[in-house]
Enzyme design. Structure first.
Site, PDB file in Angstrom:
ATOM      1  N   CYS A 331      81.295  54.125 -11.195  1.00 51.69           N
ATOM      2  CA  CYS A 331      81.960  52.873 -10.761  1.00 51.69           C
ATOM      3  C   CYS A 331      81.077  52.024  -9.941  1.00 51.69           C
ATOM      4  O   CYS A 331      79.983  51.550 -10.422  1.00 51.69           O
ATOM      5  CB  CYS A 331      83.371  53.336 -10.235  1.00 51.69           C
ATOM      6  SG  CYS A 331      84.646  51.555 -10.607  1.00 51.69           S
ATOM      7  N   HIS A 428      86.186  57.252 -14.387  1.00 53.18           N
ATOM      8  CA  HIS A 428      86.513  58.281 -13.255  1.00 53.18           C
ATOM      9  C   HIS A 428      87.205  59.443 -13.768  1.00 53.18           C
ATOM     10  O   HIS A 428      87.808  59.477 -14.736  1.00 53.18           O
ATOM     11  CB  HIS A 428      87.512  57.626 -12.137  1.00 53.18           C
ATOM     12  CG  HIS A 428      86.848  56.664 -11.294  1.00 53.18           C
ATOM     13  ND1 HIS A 428      85.932  57.061 -10.500  1.00 53.18           N
ATOM     14  CD2 HIS A 428      86.885  55.131 -11.236  1.00 53.18           C
ATOM     15  CE1 HIS A 428      85.573  55.865  -9.704  1.00 53.18           C
ATOM     16  NE2 HIS A 428      86.194  54.903 -10.167  1.00 53.18           N
TER      17      HIS A 428
END
Length: 485
Positions: A331, A428
């Site tokens: 991310c 994630h």
């Protein structure tokens, strides 16, 4: 009719979240429909619900303990700090605003109405709602407009049990002092107390429990010993990851960013018997002997990139790559690895264009639209399934995206360097997938010996047995009050 009880604490990090998780599993195992609830949480470690909302990761774990899917109503207000004086406000799972502390105070009447409505929505299809407070009710300077502790308890008519942490010392003063500073109405809402994290012979604290009860008038409900397996559960605070054994031969170095976010990617790695996860604090160099440097997510990517450089970690990372080490950016960490991060609209601060670490030939453009969703992916090289979630701002593109290493439906995700040693993606939670974790660690010279999800559930079962043995659950049920209309 549903009943409710609230677990508040004498301070932050006294073990409220773990107590609620254990109680949720214990009461669920008695056949009750249990729902966890936290009116207001402050954390950049969010979980994504099935309908694309955000809640605190601790509440997602508590929902799992209760054997139900997480819902946005379980944590209606989530504060995600972006600066020292401002935070993004997530209301019922969706981005509401970014507010300073002063502006947030003006929003509290609106937020309280939403909090109580979410609480009643949960209660409508449950037998027991276990509420977790935040911080401490002893912070009486924050009592006016309080959403997290006594303010909510008063608004919703919920009785309170106060928990203190004996491991940090002074637990008698914690509990008796809280009674001393509360006004009479708030003190009367507290029906009993727990002493948490005791080590040693519990009979040695019999007089202590009596002293607290005599000085407060509150009923003692349990002396809870230290739970040794707590580190095996998903961590709410990145510092909790340091409590694992940390003796595996495969070393993962993780620079601790100022606004580190969604670091649950580290939990499965930390639980692996052959892996050591080391959190690198500011002022320390990145480990020279690390096999993998993992750059985690960030709530403020550009600011954390500047912090990264200020520690000299960019130099350490370049040396790690020259030695043949592996790098994974997730991310915000993925965005940092590229050539440029462009923020034309000032999403993260001043509009501008910032140079990245230059280890991937990619560029990121920040955009106001936020991607929040649970995701099923496939690892391109091995064909293994990967389950995770996306929660990010920005769009990333560039030549190294041609070597994307994940497939999500019909689209490719991620980027990799030509030699495959530097990678990044927006997904994630990918290391919670056992087959992928085994394949990925093996490709970097490590090994997996863990069934992670099964291990988490087994620990929750042991936690439920732990609280059942040391807390009077029947009395706790009696103290819980029917949720009023």
């Amino acid at each position: 009719m549903a009943r409710a009880i609230m677990i508040q604490g004498t301070g932050s990090n006294v073990g409220k979240s773990l107590l609620v998780a254990g109680l949720a599993r214990a009461f669920a195992d008695r056949g009750l429909r249990v729902r966890p609830f936290k009116p207001q949480n402050m954390s950049n470690n969010a979980a994504v619900t099935e309908d694309g909302g955000e809640i605190g990761r601790a509440q997602a774990l508590q929902a799992r303990a209760a054997r139900v899917a997480p819902r946005v109503d379980m944590n209606p207000v989530l504060l995600k700090p972006e600066t020292d004086v401002g935070a993004q406000v997530i209301l019922r799972g969706q981005r509401h605003a970014t507010l300073s502390a002063r502006d947030y105070a003006r929003e509290k009447p609106l937020l309280m109405a939403a909090i109580v409505d979410s609480f009643r929505t949960l209660a409508a299809d449950s037998d027991l709602v276990i509420v977790e407070g935040a911080g401490s009710p002893a912070e009486i300077n924050l009592r006016a407009g309080d959403l997290a502790n006594m303010g909510f308890a008063e608004a919703a008519g919920v009785p309170v049990v106060l928990a203190g942490d004996i491991d940090r010392g002074g637990v008698i003063a914690q509990l008796v002092g809280t009674k001393a500073v509360l006004d009479a109405g708030d003190a009367a809402r507290i029906k009993g107390f727990l002493v948490n994290r005791f080590r040693g012979d519990p009979s040695l604290f019999d007089d202590g429990m009596t002293a607290i009860a005599d000085r407060t008038g509150w009923e003692p409900l349990g002396l809870v010993p230290w739970f040794n397996d707590a580190w095996r559960l998903p961590a709410e605070d990145v510092l909790d990851l340091a409590s694992g054994p940390g003796n595996g031969a495969f070393k993962v170095a993780v620079p601790r960013l100022n606004r580190i976010a969604n670091f649950d990617d580290l939990d499965p790695l930390s639980s692996e018997p052959g892996v050591t996860v080391e959190i690198i604090e500011a002022g320390r160099p990145l480990c020279g002997d690390a096999n993998l440097v993992l750059i985690p997510g960030s709530k403020s990517t550009i600011a954390d990139l500047a912090h990264f450089r200020a520690q000299g970690w960019d130099v350490d990372l370049a040396a790690h790559v020259r030695r043949g080490g592996h790098v994974l950016g997730l991310c915000g960490g993925y965005q940092m690895l590229g050539d440029w991060i462009d923020d034309p609209d000032g999403i993260e601060g001043r509009p501008g264009r910032s140079p990245g670490l230059g280890l991937l030939r990619i560029e990121t453009v920040m955009q106001a639209a936020k991607t929040v969703r649970q995701t099923q992916a496939v690892h391109v090289d091995s064909g293994t399934d990967v389950t995770g979630y996306e929660i990010h701002l920005g769009r990333t593109s560039g030549p190294d995206c041609d070597r994307a290493w994940l497939r999500i439906g019909d689209r490719l995700e991620g980027a990799a360097s030509a030699d495959g040693r530097v990678r990044g993606c927006y997904l994630h939670g990918l290391y919670a997938s056992d087959a992928f974790r085994a394949v990925d660690l093996a490709a970097m010279g490590g090994a997996s010996g863990l069934s992670y999800e099964a291990d988490v559930d087994a620990v929750l079962d042991r936690l439920a047995a732990h609280v059942t043995a040391h807390i009077d659950l029947d009395r706790l049920w009696d103290l819980a009050e029917v949720v009023r209309d």
